[in-house]
Scaffold this motif. Structure first.
Motif, PDB file in Angstrom:
ATOM      1  N   ALA A 175       0.856  -1.187   0.000  1.00  0.00           N
ATOM      2  CA  ALA A 175       0.000   0.000   0.000  1.00  0.00           C
ATOM      3  C   ALA A 175       0.890   1.235   0.000  1.00  0.00           C
ATOM      4  N   ASN A 176       0.491   2.229  -0.768  1.00  0.00           N
ATOM      5  CA  ASN A 176       1.142   3.531  -0.757  1.00  0.00           C
ATOM      6  C   ASN A 176       0.090   4.540  -0.313  1.00  0.00           C
ATOM      7  N   PRO A 177       0.034   4.837   0.997  1.00  0.00           N
ATOM      8  CA  PRO A 177      -0.996   5.757   1.497  1.00  0.00           C
ATOM      9  C   PRO A 177      -0.925   7.146   0.867  1.00  0.00           C
ATOM     10  N   THR A 178       0.280   7.636   0.571  1.00  0.00           N
ATOM     11  CA  THR A 178       0.415   8.975  -0.021  1.00  0.00           C
ATOM     12  C   THR A 178      -0.216   9.037  -1.409  1.00  0.00           C
ATOM     13  N   ALA A 179      -0.008   8.005  -2.212  1.00  0.00           N
ATOM     14  CA  ALA A 179      -0.571   7.974  -3.566  1.00  0.00           C
ATOM     15  C   ALA A 179      -1.976   7.377  -3.610  1.00  0.00           C
ATOM     16  N   ASN A 180      -2.470   6.891  -2.443  1.00  0.00           N
ATOM     17  CA  ASN A 180      -3.785   6.265  -2.359  1.00  0.00           C
ATOM     18  C   ASN A 180      -3.870   5.064  -3.315  1.00  0.00           C
ATOM     19  N   ARG A 181      -2.815   4.215  -3.288  1.00  0.00           N
ATOM     20  CA  ARG A 181      -2.720   3.050  -4.161  1.00  0.00           C
ATOM     21  C   ARG A 181      -2.482   1.768  -3.359  1.00  0.00           C
ATOM     22  N   MET A 182      -2.931   0.662  -3.936  1.00  0.00           N
ATOM     23  CA  MET A 182      -2.687  -0.665  -3.366  1.00  0.00           C
ATOM     24  C   MET A 182      -2.266  -1.569  -4.506  1.00  0.00           C
TER      25      MET A 182
END
Length: 183
Positions: A175-182
């Protein structure tokens, strides 16, 4: 490190080690997706749990030239790293210092950096690792406008034994919380 580069891939590696000094090569070739390729060479020295390294990353598609090293036009990224493995936990700091190393919004070199904490564990006959990584300042290399949590990951690895070789297989969720990606 919190980013998706392409789909499923074959990722061979090879290294030569002598008394703490290591020269390694790692590659990635997409078997689905856009034809993304990566070739990395790492020179490292380890003593105890401490490892110092320099890596040349080359990430490209089919049309990108490999032997282009000019700082303004290369797709190579050169990175220095320092890690310490406590056994139950490892920490690492990595900074890009040459090539496609990332910039700030004003166009200045960002010296994009990444810090990670990882904890290995065993569960269900698999080797697991949980990790969290941040980038400490603004850079377009990791897509951050400042300090940012860019990697939360969990991976599982299993080495499948054959008569004359071992095939390591892994799965990972990131998960990349900054980019809002999983991924």
């Amino acid at each position: 490190r919190g980013g998706k580069l392409d789909g499923a891939a074959i990722q061979p590696s090879l290294s030569v080690d002598y008394k703490g000094l290591s020269l390694g090569a790692w590659g990635s070739a997409s078997i689905v997706g856009s034809g993304y390729k990566e070739i990395d060479f790492t020179l490292s020295y380890a003593v105890g749990g401490l490892t110092a390294m320099v890596t040349d990353y080359w990430c490209a598609d089919d049309d990108t030239k490999y032997f282009e090293y000019s700082a303004d036009s290369t797709v190579h990224t050169y990175e220095a790293g320092l890690t310490y493995d406590f056994g139950f936990l490892s920490i690492g700091w990595y900074t890009n210092f040459y090539g496609a190393m990332g910039t700030k919004a004003n166009g200045d070199d960002a010296y994009s950096s990444y810090f990670e904490v990882a904890a290995p564990f065993k569960l269900g006959g698999l080797d697991w690792q949980a990790a969290a990584g941040i980038t400490p300042w603004e850079n377009d290399f990791y897509g951050a406008e400042g300090f940012a949590l860019i990697n939360l990951s969990l991976s599982a690895t299993k080495e499948i034994e054959f008569e004359k070789f071992t095939l390591p297989v892994f799965a990972q969720i990131t998960a990349n919380p900054t980019a809002n990606r999983m991924y």
